[in-house]
Scaffold this motif. Sequence first.
Motif, short mmCIF file in Angstrom:
data_model
loop_
_atom_site.label_atom_id
_atom_site.label_comp_id
_atom_site.label_asym_id
_atom_site.label_seq_id
_atom_site.Cartn_x
_atom_site.Cartn_y
_atom_site.Cartn_z
N LEU A 35 -7.82 -8.42 -0.43
CA LEU A 35 -7.38 -8.23 0.96
C LEU A 35 -7.04 -6.79 1.33
CD1 LEU A 35 -5.16 -11.40 1.31
CD2 LEU A 35 -7.44 -11.04 2.22
N PHE A 36 -6.87 -5.93 0.33
CA PHE A 36 -6.52 -4.53 0.59
C PHE A 36 -7.45 -3.61 -0.21
CE2 PHE A 36 -2.68 -7.04 1.23
CZ PHE A 36 -2.28 -6.64 2.49
N PRO A 37 -8.77 -3.72 0.00
CA PRO A 37 -9.70 -2.92 -0.81
C PRO A 37 -9.53 -1.41 -0.62
CG PRO A 37 -10.84 -3.91 1.05
CD PRO A 37 -9.45 -4.50 1.03
N HIS A 38 -8.90 -1.01 0.45
CA HIS A 38 -8.66 0.41 0.73
C HIS A 38 -7.48 0.98 -0.05
CE1 HIS A 38 -5.94 -1.90 3.21
NE2 HIS A 38 -5.19 -0.82 3.31
N ALA A 39 -6.68 0.12 -0.65
CA ALA A 39 -5.47 0.57 -1.35
C ALA A 39 -5.83 0.99 -2.77
CB ALA A 39 -4.43 -0.55 -1.38
N ALA A 40 -5.66 2.24 -3.07
CA ALA A 40 -5.93 2.74 -4.42
C ALA A 40 -4.87 2.18 -5.37
CB ALA A 40 -5.90 4.26 -4.43
N ILE A 41 -5.32 1.54 -6.42
CA ILE A 41 -4.39 0.98 -7.39
C ILE A 41 -4.22 2.00 -8.52
CG2 ILE A 41 -3.85 -0.98 -8.88
CD1 ILE A 41 -5.82 -2.64 -7.23
N ASP A 42 -3.45 3.04 -8.23
CA ASP A 42 -3.22 4.08 -9.22
C ASP A 42 -1.77 4.11 -9.70
OD1 ASP A 42 -2.27 4.94 -6.81
OD2 ASP A 42 -3.31 6.86 -6.82
N VAL A 43 -0.99 3.17 -9.22
CA VAL A 43 0.38 2.96 -9.70
C VAL A 43 0.54 1.45 -9.91
CG1 VAL A 43 1.34 5.02 -8.57
CG2 VAL A 43 1.34 2.86 -7.36
N ASP A 44 1.72 1.01 -10.21
CA ASP A 44 1.99 -0.41 -10.43
C ASP A 44 1.43 -1.26 -9.28
OD1 ASP A 44 3.68 -2.59 -11.82
OD2 ASP A 44 4.35 -2.65 -9.74
N VAL A 45 0.76 -2.37 -9.62
CA VAL A 45 0.11 -3.18 -8.58
C VAL A 45 1.11 -3.81 -7.62
CG1 VAL A 45 -2.03 -3.64 -9.82
CG2 VAL A 45 -0.10 -5.16 -10.16
N TRP A 46 2.27 -4.19 -8.08
CA TRP A 46 3.29 -4.75 -7.20
C TRP A 46 3.79 -3.68 -6.24
CZ3 TRP A 46 4.90 -8.18 -4.26
CH2 TRP A 46 6.23 -8.41 -3.91
N GLU A 47 4.05 -2.49 -6.73
CA GLU A 47 4.47 -1.40 -5.85
C GLU A 47 3.37 -1.07 -4.85
OE1 GLU A 47 7.48 0.11 -5.56
OE2 GLU A 47 8.17 -1.37 -7.00
N THR A 48 2.13 -1.13 -5.28
CA THR A 48 1.01 -0.88 -4.38
C THR A 48 0.93 -1.95 -3.30
OG1 THR A 48 -0.23 0.23 -6.16
CG2 THR A 48 -1.49 -0.52 -4.25
N LEU A 49 1.15 -3.20 -3.66
CA LEU A 49 1.13 -4.28 -2.66
C LEU A 49 2.28 -4.10 -1.67
CD1 LEU A 49 -0.14 -6.83 -1.56
CD2 LEU A 49 1.22 -8.14 -3.19
N LEU A 50 3.44 -3.73 -2.15
CA LEU A 50 4.56 -3.47 -1.24
C LEU A 50 4.23 -2.31 -0.31
CD1 LEU A 50 7.62 -3.91 -3.64
CD2 LEU A 50 6.85 -5.47 -1.83
N TRP A 51 3.57 -1.27 -0.83
CA TRP A 51 3.15 -0.16 0.01
C TRP A 51 2.13 -0.62 1.05
CZ3 TRP A 51 -1.80 1.78 0.56
CH2 TRP A 51 -1.90 2.88 1.40
N ALA A 52 1.11 -1.40 0.60
CA ALA A 52 0.03 -1.84 1.49
C ALA A 52 0.55 -2.72 2.62
CB ALA A 52 -1.03 -2.59 0.68
N THR A 53 1.71 -3.35 2.44
CA THR A 53 2.29 -4.19 3.49
C THR A 53 3.45 -3.50 4.22
OG1 THR A 53 3.70 -5.30 1.84
CG2 THR A 53 1.59 -6.35 2.38
N GLY A 54 3.54 -2.20 4.06
CA GLY A 54 4.50 -1.41 4.82
C GLY A 54 5.95 -1.53 4.37
N ARG A 55 6.17 -1.95 3.14
CA ARG A 55 7.54 -2.17 2.69
C ARG A 55 8.14 -1.02 1.88
NH1 ARG A 55 5.69 -6.83 4.15
NH2 ARG A 55 7.14 -8.48 4.73
N ALA A 57 7.37 3.35 0.33
CA ALA A 57 6.53 4.53 0.17
C ALA A 57 6.17 4.64 -1.30
CB ALA A 57 7.28 5.77 0.62
N LEU A 58 5.10 5.34 -1.58
CA LEU A 58 4.73 5.65 -2.95
C LEU A 58 4.84 7.15 -3.12
CD1 LEU A 58 1.66 3.28 -3.49
CD2 LEU A 58 3.99 3.02 -4.38
N PRO A 59 4.90 7.63 -4.35
CA PRO A 59 5.09 9.08 -4.56
C PRO A 59 4.13 9.97 -3.77
CG PRO A 59 5.26 7.92 -6.64
CD PRO A 59 4.84 6.90 -5.62
N ASP A 60 2.88 9.56 -3.65
CA ASP A 60 1.92 10.41 -2.94
C ASP A 60 1.47 9.82 -1.61
OD1 ASP A 60 0.61 8.27 -4.11
OD2 ASP A 60 -1.20 9.40 -4.57
N ARG A 61 2.14 8.74 -1.17
CA ARG A 61 1.76 8.08 0.08
C ARG A 61 3.01 7.67 0.85
NH1 ARG A 61 -2.16 3.89 -2.84
NH2 ARG A 61 -1.22 4.86 -4.64
#
Length: 75
Positions: A35-55, A57-61
């Motif tokens: 569902l989020f093919p645009h989200a680079a999974i270069d950190v923890d996948v759970w943290e990435t999912l939280l980022w992808a749903t606007g919950r 920030a990530l270190p570089d995003r």
Amino acid sequence: MVVVETLVHVHDIAQGLNLEWSPPRELCERVLKRLFPHAAIDVDVWETLLWATGRTALPDRPQLTKWRWYGTQAV
């Protein structure tokens, strides 16, 4: 989409109750890829999912103020 909603809302509830909670890594990875093919999974996948749903920030995003999932790809 129901999986995303369930995961992130359980997260929201757990935060409100000051509880630690994280879903299975494999589930987060499948949801991100589907569902989020645009989200680079270069950190923890759970943290990435939280980022992808606007919950979060990530270190570089920065935290997203708008987000969407992509449900039109073939399975």
